[in-house]
Design an enzyme around this catalytic site. Structure first.
Site, PDB file in Angstrom:
ATOM      1  N   ARG A 104      18.599  -3.727  14.920  1.00  0.00           N
ATOM      2  CA  ARG A 104      18.744  -3.892  13.465  1.00  0.00           C
ATOM      3  C   ARG A 104      20.241  -3.925  13.183  1.00  0.00           C
ATOM      4  O   ARG A 104      20.966  -2.965  13.458  1.00  0.00           O
ATOM      5  CB  ARG A 104      18.086  -2.746  12.698  1.00  0.00           C
ATOM      6  CG  ARG A 104      18.516  -2.727  11.237  1.00  0.00           C
ATOM      7  CD  ARG A 104      17.712  -1.792  10.371  1.00  0.00           C
ATOM      8  NE  ARG A 104      16.380  -2.312  10.141  1.00  0.00           N
ATOM      9  CZ  ARG A 104      15.589  -1.913   9.122  1.00  0.00           C
ATOM     10  NH1 ARG A 104      15.996  -1.011   8.267  1.00  0.00           N
ATOM     11  NH2 ARG A 104      14.393  -2.444   8.974  1.00  0.00           N
ATOM     12  N   HIS A 131      13.721 -10.826   8.694  1.00  0.00           N
ATOM     13  CA  HIS A 131      13.043  -9.553   8.992  1.00  0.00           C
ATOM     14  C   HIS A 131      11.624  -9.864   9.488  1.00  0.00           C
ATOM     15  O   HIS A 131      10.628  -9.584   8.829  1.00  0.00           O
ATOM     16  CB  HIS A 131      13.004  -8.695   7.726  1.00  0.00           C
ATOM     17  CG  HIS A 131      12.610  -7.270   7.963  1.00  0.00           C
ATOM     18  ND1 HIS A 131      12.452  -6.723   9.227  1.00  0.00           N
ATOM     19  CD2 HIS A 131      12.344  -6.246   7.089  1.00  0.00           C
ATOM     20  CE1 HIS A 131      12.119  -5.443   9.116  1.00  0.00           C
ATOM     21  NE2 HIS A 131      12.035  -5.133   7.831  1.00  0.00           N
ATOM     22  N   GLN A 134       8.511  -7.258   9.751  1.00  0.00           N
ATOM     23  CA  GLN A 134       7.823  -6.917   8.509  1.00  0.00           C
ATOM     24  C   GLN A 134       6.689  -7.902   8.226  1.00  0.00           C
ATOM     25  O   GLN A 134       5.634  -7.530   7.728  1.00  0.00           O
ATOM     26  CB  GLN A 134       8.818  -6.911   7.343  1.00  0.00           C
ATOM     27  CG  GLN A 134       8.199  -6.468   6.037  1.00  0.00           C
ATOM     28  CD  GLN A 134       7.756  -5.012   6.054  1.00  0.00           C
ATOM     29  OE1 GLN A 134       8.541  -4.132   6.420  1.00  0.00           O
ATOM     30  NE2 GLN A 134       6.521  -4.730   5.657  1.00  0.00           N
ATOM     31  N   ASP A 219      10.977  -7.531  -3.254  1.00  0.00           N
ATOM     32  CA  ASP A 219      11.857  -6.685  -2.427  1.00  0.00           C
ATOM     33  C   ASP A 219      13.000  -6.237  -3.337  1.00  0.00           C
ATOM     34  O   ASP A 219      13.141  -6.749  -4.462  1.00  0.00           O
ATOM     35  CB  ASP A 219      12.374  -7.535  -1.238  1.00  0.00           C
ATOM     36  CG  ASP A 219      13.196  -6.732  -0.230  1.00  0.00           C
ATOM     37  OD1 ASP A 219      13.168  -5.488  -0.274  1.00  0.00           O
ATOM     38  OD2 ASP A 219      13.881  -7.371   0.611  1.00  0.00           O
ATOM     39  N   CYS A 259       8.068  -4.559   1.113  1.00  0.00           N
ATOM     40  CA  CYS A 259       8.353  -4.014   2.447  1.00  0.00           C
ATOM     41  C   CYS A 259       8.793  -2.551   2.397  1.00  0.00           C
ATOM     42  O   CYS A 259       8.699  -1.853   3.395  1.00  0.00           O
ATOM     43  CB  CYS A 259       9.396  -4.876   3.151  1.00  0.00           C
ATOM     44  SG  CYS A 259      11.004  -4.883   2.326  1.00  0.00           S
ATOM     45  N   ARG A 287       3.182  -1.648  10.154  1.00  0.00           N
ATOM     46  CA  ARG A 287       4.374  -1.879  10.982  1.00  0.00           C
ATOM     47  C   ARG A 287       4.100  -1.351  12.385  1.00  0.00           C
ATOM     48  O   ARG A 287       4.446  -1.985  13.391  1.00  0.00           O
ATOM     49  CB  ARG A 287       5.602  -1.177  10.373  1.00  0.00           C
ATOM     50  CG  ARG A 287       6.129  -1.792   9.087  1.00  0.00           C
ATOM     51  CD  ARG A 287       6.697  -3.195   9.289  1.00  0.00           C
ATOM     52  NE  ARG A 287       7.763  -3.218  10.263  1.00  0.00           N
ATOM     53  CZ  ARG A 287       9.042  -2.914  10.003  1.00  0.00           C
ATOM     54  NH1 ARG A 287       9.409  -2.595   8.787  1.00  0.00           N
ATOM     55  NH2 ARG A 287       9.965  -2.972  10.956  1.00  0.00           N
TER      56      ARG A 287
END
Ligand code: CP
Ligand code: NVA
Length: 300
Positions: A104, A131, A134, A219, A259, A287
């Protein structure tokens, strides 16, 4: 054999992605029965985090343990990478000792460089651009609640950011149509959008974009690394909140996803986030299961 990486959803084909959903559901059921798959017994995953995380860290760490393996958390404060060791050097060293690497970070080019020099699979755990992990969880969650997402309408409301980019890629691979409602000046990357052809389109007006949607997604307005833009973004995105009025435009059966972490009363109202159409807690839990399926696929 060439190493498979997961830097973008586009690194896997539609069949592979669909099989991950099915395997994720299987692994979830196994966990609920108190059983362990142990398919990655003795394997090690290095996890490089240049940004904060709750879900990504906990899910990969618990996931490796559930599959019989082990995860190592590496922060820039403690590694030589954080002191400027070149990425190609770190990639060659770390990948000779472990079986996979999750990263990340900010710059997407870093994960690409790492993957280029890595002997083992590299997983993108979020960059400024994408991402993809996700989306594995989101697609498993939609499938569990409503079945196949192919042919459905998804509406993205908010910033044209890393999550939006991964939704565009998802539209290509999972076969849904994506309406993107973002303020002028916050559009997604033009190349990523163009690659989706007529699967994804920008419709600036959120009420119009939400019409008849099967899934509404949003988001945060300011992503990690954009903290100093928070105030300006709050005013630029004021008309882009997902609230009851926006949800009322969608199909009555529509789901809501985020998310997380969420900023209540900014991009989404508490009413929607905690309401009956919201599946954000299943989405967060998935996840773990979706990534377990990915870890098996790449490292098994
Ligand atoms: N959604 C997500 O990636 O959460 P974290 O930042 O907590 O990992
Ligand atoms: N767009 C957000 C997602 C967090 C999981 C960010 O990059 O901060």
């Amino acid at each position: 054999m060439t190493v498979r990486h997961f830097l973008s959803l586009l690194d896997l084909n539609s069949d592979e992605l669909h099989n991950l959903i099915l395997r994720g559901i299987e692994l979830k059921a196994l966990r609920d029965e108190g059983k362990q798959a142990c398919t990655l017994s003795g394997k090690n995953l290095a996890m490089i985090f240049d940004k904060s995380s709750t879900r990504t860290r906990v899910s990969f760490e618990v996931g490796m343990s559930q599959l019989g393996g082990h995860a190592i958390f590496l922060s820039p404060r403690d590694t030589q990478l954080g002191r400027g060791e070149p990425v190609p050097d770190a990639a060659r060293v770390i990948s000779r000792m472990v079986d996979g690497v999750m990263i990340r970070t900010f710059d997407h080019a870093l994960v690409e460089t790492f993957a280029q020099y890595s002997k083992k699979p590299v997983i993108n755990g979020l960059t400024d651009k994408l991402h993809p992990c996700q989306l594995l969880a989101d697609m498993q969650t939609y499938f569990e609640h409503r079945g196949n997402i192919a042919g459905k309408k998804v509406t993205w409301i908010g910033d044209g950011n890393n999550m939006c980019h991964s939704y565009i890629n998802a539209a290509i691979r999972y076969g849904f149509s994506l309406a993107i409602a973002c303020p002028k000046g916050y559009e997604p990357d033009a190349d990523i959008l163009a690659n989706a052809g007529d699967r994804a389109a920008i419709i600036h007006n959120p009420m119009e974009a939400a019409k008849d949607a099967d899934l509404i997604v949003t988001d945060v307005w300011a992503s990690m690394g954009q903290e100093e833009e928070q105030k300006r973004r709050e005013s630029d995105f004021a008309d882009y909140q997902v609230n009851a009025k926006v949800m009322a435009q969608a199909d009555p059966n529509a789901l809501f996803m985020h998310c997380l972490p969420a900023h209540r009363e900014e991009e989404v109202t508490t009413e929607v986030l905690e309401g009956p159409q919201s599946v954000v807690w299943d989405e967060a839990e998935n996840r773990l299961h979706a990534q377990n399926a990915l870890l098996e696929f790449l490292m098994g």
